[in-house]
Design a protein around this motif. Structure first.
Motif, PDB file in Angstrom:
ATOM      1  N   ASN A 265     -18.569   6.015 -13.823  1.00  0.00           N
ATOM      2  CA  ASN A 265     -17.207   6.458 -14.137  1.00  0.00           C
ATOM      3  C   ASN A 265     -16.352   5.305 -14.660  1.00  0.00           C
ATOM      4  N   LEU A 266     -16.522   4.113 -14.105  1.00  0.00           N
ATOM      5  CA  LEU A 266     -15.803   2.947 -14.625  1.00  0.00           C
ATOM      6  C   LEU A 266     -16.216   2.655 -16.067  1.00  0.00           C
ATOM      7  N   PHE A 267     -17.510   2.750 -16.342  1.00  0.00           N
ATOM      8  CA  PHE A 267     -17.993   2.542 -17.697  1.00  0.00           C
ATOM      9  C   PHE A 267     -17.382   3.567 -18.652  1.00  0.00           C
TER      10      PHE A 267
ATOM     11  N   SER B 139     -14.772   2.684 -21.670  1.00  0.00           N
ATOM     12  CA  SER B 139     -15.101   3.098 -23.037  1.00  0.00           C
ATOM     13  C   SER B 139     -13.994   3.950 -23.636  1.00  0.00           C
ATOM     14  N   LEU B 140     -13.447   4.858 -22.854  1.00  0.00           N
ATOM     15  CA  LEU B 140     -12.344   5.695 -23.332  1.00  0.00           C
ATOM     16  C   LEU B 140     -11.108   4.859 -23.625  1.00  0.00           C
ATOM     17  N   TYR B 141     -10.815   3.890 -22.762  1.00  0.00           N
ATOM     18  CA  TYR B 141      -9.680   2.997 -22.981  1.00  0.00           C
ATOM     19  C   TYR B 141      -9.852   2.199 -24.271  1.00  0.00           C
ATOM     20  N   LEU B 142     -11.050   1.646 -24.491  1.00  0.00           N
ATOM     21  CA  LEU B 142     -11.293   0.867 -25.703  1.00  0.00           C
ATOM     22  C   LEU B 142     -11.203   1.733 -26.952  1.00  0.00           C
ATOM     23  N   LEU B 143     -11.683   2.955 -26.868  1.00  0.00           N
ATOM     24  CA  LEU B 143     -11.583   3.869 -28.006  1.00  0.00           C
ATOM     25  C   LEU B 143     -10.123   4.189 -28.322  1.00  0.00           C
TER      26      LEU B 143
ATOM     27  N   VAL C   8      -8.074   3.198 -31.753  1.00  0.00           N
ATOM     28  CA  VAL C   8      -7.401   4.206 -32.567  1.00  0.00           C
ATOM     29  C   VAL C   8      -5.929   3.854 -32.720  1.00  0.00           C
ATOM     30  N   TYR C   9      -5.296   3.417 -31.657  1.00  0.00           N
ATOM     31  CA  TYR C   9      -3.876   3.076 -31.711  1.00  0.00           C
ATOM     32  C   TYR C   9      -3.619   1.869 -32.611  1.00  0.00           C
ATOM     33  N   LEU C  10      -4.495   0.872 -32.564  1.00  0.00           N
ATOM     34  CA  LEU C  10      -4.255  -0.353 -33.320  1.00  0.00           C
ATOM     35  C   LEU C  10      -4.690  -0.261 -34.779  1.00  0.00           C
TER      36      LEU C  10
END
Length: 82
Positions: free
Chosen positions: A32-34, A38-42, A46-48
């Protein structure tokens, strides 16, 4: 259907779809941490980078359409071809 029931259903779908039912508690936490990282990095990517990507696509499509170098979004920014 209440919100709590809907969230339970989503949790159930997550547990059944992913291999979480076969994992120990420690493996579930690591998995779940992984997934969260991964979701945070995605989302960060996308935001940047997505706005500049859209700007580049608009400029190129304007160039293909009008044949002019200065697109509607350029505002004095010059790009060099790599």
């Amino acid at each position: 259907m209440s919100i709590l029931a809907y969230l339970r259903k989503l949790k159930y779908r997550y547990y059944v779809t992913m291999p979480l039912l076969l994992m120990t508690k420690t493996e579930r936490i690591i998995f779940n941490l992984f997934m969260l990282i991964s979701l945070y990095l995605l989302c960060t990517a996308v935001y940047l980078y997505f706005p500049s990507h859209v700007k580049t696509i608009v400029q190129r499509s304007y160039y293909y359409y009008a044949g002019a170098q200065d697109g509607p979004v350029s505002a004095g920014v010059k790009h060099t071809d790599l």
